[in-house]
Scaffold this active site. Structure first.
Site, PDB file in Angstrom:
ATOM      1  N   TRP A   1       0.728  -1.202   0.315  1.00 37.12           N
ATOM      2  CA  TRP A   1       0.158   0.051  -0.020  1.00 37.12           C
ATOM      3  C   TRP A   1       0.870   1.565  -0.155  1.00 37.12           C
ATOM      4  CZ3 TRP A   1      -4.379  -0.415  -2.238  1.00 37.12           C
ATOM      5  CH2 TRP A   1      -4.922  -1.661  -1.916  1.00 37.12           C
TER       6      TRP A   1
ATOM      7  N   ASP B   1      -1.234   6.987   6.223  1.00 41.76           N
ATOM      8  CA  ASP B   1      -2.354   6.264   5.543  1.00 41.76           C
ATOM      9  C   ASP B   1      -2.810   4.997   6.591  1.00 41.76           C
ATOM     10  OD1 ASP B   1      -4.095   4.389   4.549  1.00 41.76           O
ATOM     11  OD2 ASP B   1      -2.771   3.600   2.716  1.00 41.76           O
TER      12      ASP B   1
ATOM     13  N   LYS C   1     -12.437  -0.855   6.072  1.00 43.63           N
ATOM     14  CA  LYS C   1     -11.765  -1.855   7.019  1.00 43.63           C
ATOM     15  C   LYS C   1     -12.132  -1.805   8.330  1.00 43.63           C
ATOM     16  CE  LYS C   1      -9.346  -2.160   3.152  1.00 43.63           C
ATOM     17  NZ  LYS C   1      -8.168  -1.410   2.835  1.00 43.63           N
TER      18      LYS C   1
HETATM   19  C1  LIG Z   1      -7.424  -1.052   1.503  1.00 49.99           C
HETATM   20  C2  LIG Z   1      -6.333  -0.241   1.700  1.00 49.99           C
HETATM   21  C3  LIG Z   1      -6.363   1.008   0.711  1.00 49.99           C
HETATM   22  C4  LIG Z   1      -7.099   1.251  -0.660  1.00 49.99           C
HETATM   23  O1  LIG Z   1      -8.330   1.387  -0.123  1.00 49.99           O
HETATM   24  P1  LIG Z   1      -9.415   1.526  -1.354  1.00 49.99           P
HETATM   25  O2  LIG Z   1     -10.389   2.314  -0.597  1.00 49.99           O
HETATM   26  O3  LIG Z   1      -9.618   0.396  -1.989  1.00 49.99           O
HETATM   27  O4  LIG Z   1      -8.916   2.864  -2.199  1.00 49.99           O
HETATM   28  C5  LIG Z   1      -5.117   1.639   0.677  1.00 49.99           C
HETATM   29  N1  LIG Z   1      -4.286   1.615   2.233  1.00 49.99           N
HETATM   30  C6  LIG Z   1      -4.445   0.654   2.840  1.00 49.99           C
HETATM   31  C7  LIG Z   1      -3.386   0.509   4.006  1.00 49.99           C
HETATM   32  C8  LIG Z   1      -5.614  -0.277   2.832  1.00 49.99           C
HETATM   33  O5  LIG Z   1      -5.533  -1.174   3.570  1.00 49.99           O
END
Ligand SMILES: *Cc1c(COP(=O)(O)O)cnc(C)c1O
Length: 376
Positions: free
Chosen positions: A102, A188, A212
């Protein structure tokens, strides 16, 4: 009806009380004779929900007045591009710390954006080993990895929990970056959000896709220092400027109202069970049980993530062969446990233990793992 034991990485399980509340309010929200989905985002009934979602976030995390709470769309992936678009300019550079896929994706999107702007991005640390498809990550970055930092970077970006590799920054995610006074920290936190407290004032910006740990897909939450919003670029489309959303309380255009409503339900539930201290204790117990089952078994399960970097949100491990992993997931499914397959890019088993995952589910899984290991 029995609930499926859902260990998916995202979209993930939601707390049953938050879903029941949505069910009870679905056809007649707050006596309006309509669902919340059918209401104007300018109406008082929706606005109350919107304000409550923001207030709950502020309260649970202790967000200081120096920071705004925003709801955006496009997933965390869109924010990979929006971030440099807002904060980079010609001749400037941003630092990226890579501890998994990511982070690498965020860096890739920033590279594209930087090219358009005549700016640069720079990998300040990469804890991965191997190349290409075989590249793996088994630990977070520590201060010693960060020798290549640019002291005048526009920001430093890292991923507090790498959802695919099960690699997570520990108790204080900002700790490896002690001297970041002048370079804003950006994180993030998609798979790491609202299960523990952290010092928001140490961050210039954090963002998280809701699917999540805090709601359905379609909502991205951003907590950002007001000074950074004010200093952001003004020559990009208005809809992409953080300022536009900050100035309008994320009501500049139609926000994902039902998604935000669900976030409100999830956060109200979280508050009701005792807030972040309570959920953190619950999550730590769940993860401790699972790692004990991995490490304490007869060697059937193997987790290659370094101990200090082991994620409490996404626990990854391997079995002796891929066929064993197939069988493991298949037999678990028969018992009502789903979402156990590792990300398609890495294989193995992944167990996501987000807030809504019930301790009893983990007990059931650990029991199954014991059986599986014994039977061989
Ligand atoms: C799932 C995830 C993303 C991507 O999320 P989307 O909503 O599919 O764009 C980005 N960073 C992390 C750490 C993730 O777990």
């Amino acid at each position: 009806m029995s609930r499926t034991m859902n260990f998916s990485a995202g979209p993930a399980a939601l707390p049953l009380p938050a879903l029941e509340r949505a069910r009870d309010e679905l056809l007649d929200f707050a006596g309006t004779g309509m669902s919340v989905m059918e209401q104007s985002h300018r109406g008082a009934d929706y606005e109350k929900v919107h304000d409550e979602a923001i207030a709950l976030t502020r309260g649970l995390l202790g967000v200081p007045d120096t920071h705004d709470v925003l709801f955006l769309q496009g997933g965390a992936s869109a924010f990979f591009a929006l971030l440099p678009m807002n904060l980079l300019e010609k001749g400037r550079s941003a630092d990226y710390v890579l501890t998994g896929v990511w982070g690498e994706k965020a860096w890739g999107e920033a590279r594209h954006t930087a090219n358009l702007l005549g700016a640069q991005v720079h990998v300040a640390a990469d804890t991965g080993t191997g190349d290409g498809k075989a590249k793996t990550w088994t630990r977070v970055a520590v201060a010693a990895d960060l020798k290549q930092r640019d002291p005048s970077a526009a920001y430093l970006h890292f991923t507090t929990n790498e959802t695919i590799h099960g690699v997570q920054f520990g108790v204080d995610p900002a700790r490896p970056f002690p001297d970041s006074g002048k370079v804003p920290l950006v994180a993030d936190m998609s798979s790491d959000f609202l299960w523990r407290k952290f010092d928001v004032s140490r961050f210039g910006l954090v963002y998280a896709g809701a699917q999540k740990n805090i709601g359905p897909s379609g909502v991205v939450m951003v907590i950002v220092r007001k000074e950074l919003v004010a200093a952001g670029r003004k020559d990009i489309p208005k809809i992409f400027q953080l300022r536009t959303h900050a100035e309008n309380k994320s009501l500049y255009n139609t926000p994902p109202t039902f998604g935000i409503y669900m976030v409100r339900n999830v956060l109200a539930w979280l508050q009701g069970i005792g807030g972040l201290d309570a959920i953190e204790a619950r999550n730590r117990t769940k993860a401790a049980k699972l790692y004990a089952a991995i490490d304490g078994g007869p060697g059937v399960f193997r987790c290659s993530v370094e101990r200090e970097s082991r994620s409490l949100m996404n626990v990854v491990f391997r079995l002796p062969t891929e066929a064993d992993e197939e069988r493991f997931a298949k037999e678990a499914k028969k018992l009502g446990m789903i979402g156990l397959k590792g990300h398609r890019s890495v294989g193995g088993i992944r167990v996501s233990l987000y807030n809504a995952v019930e301790p009893a589910w983990v007990d059931a899984l650990v029991g199954f793992m014991g059986e599986f290991a014994r039977k061989g």
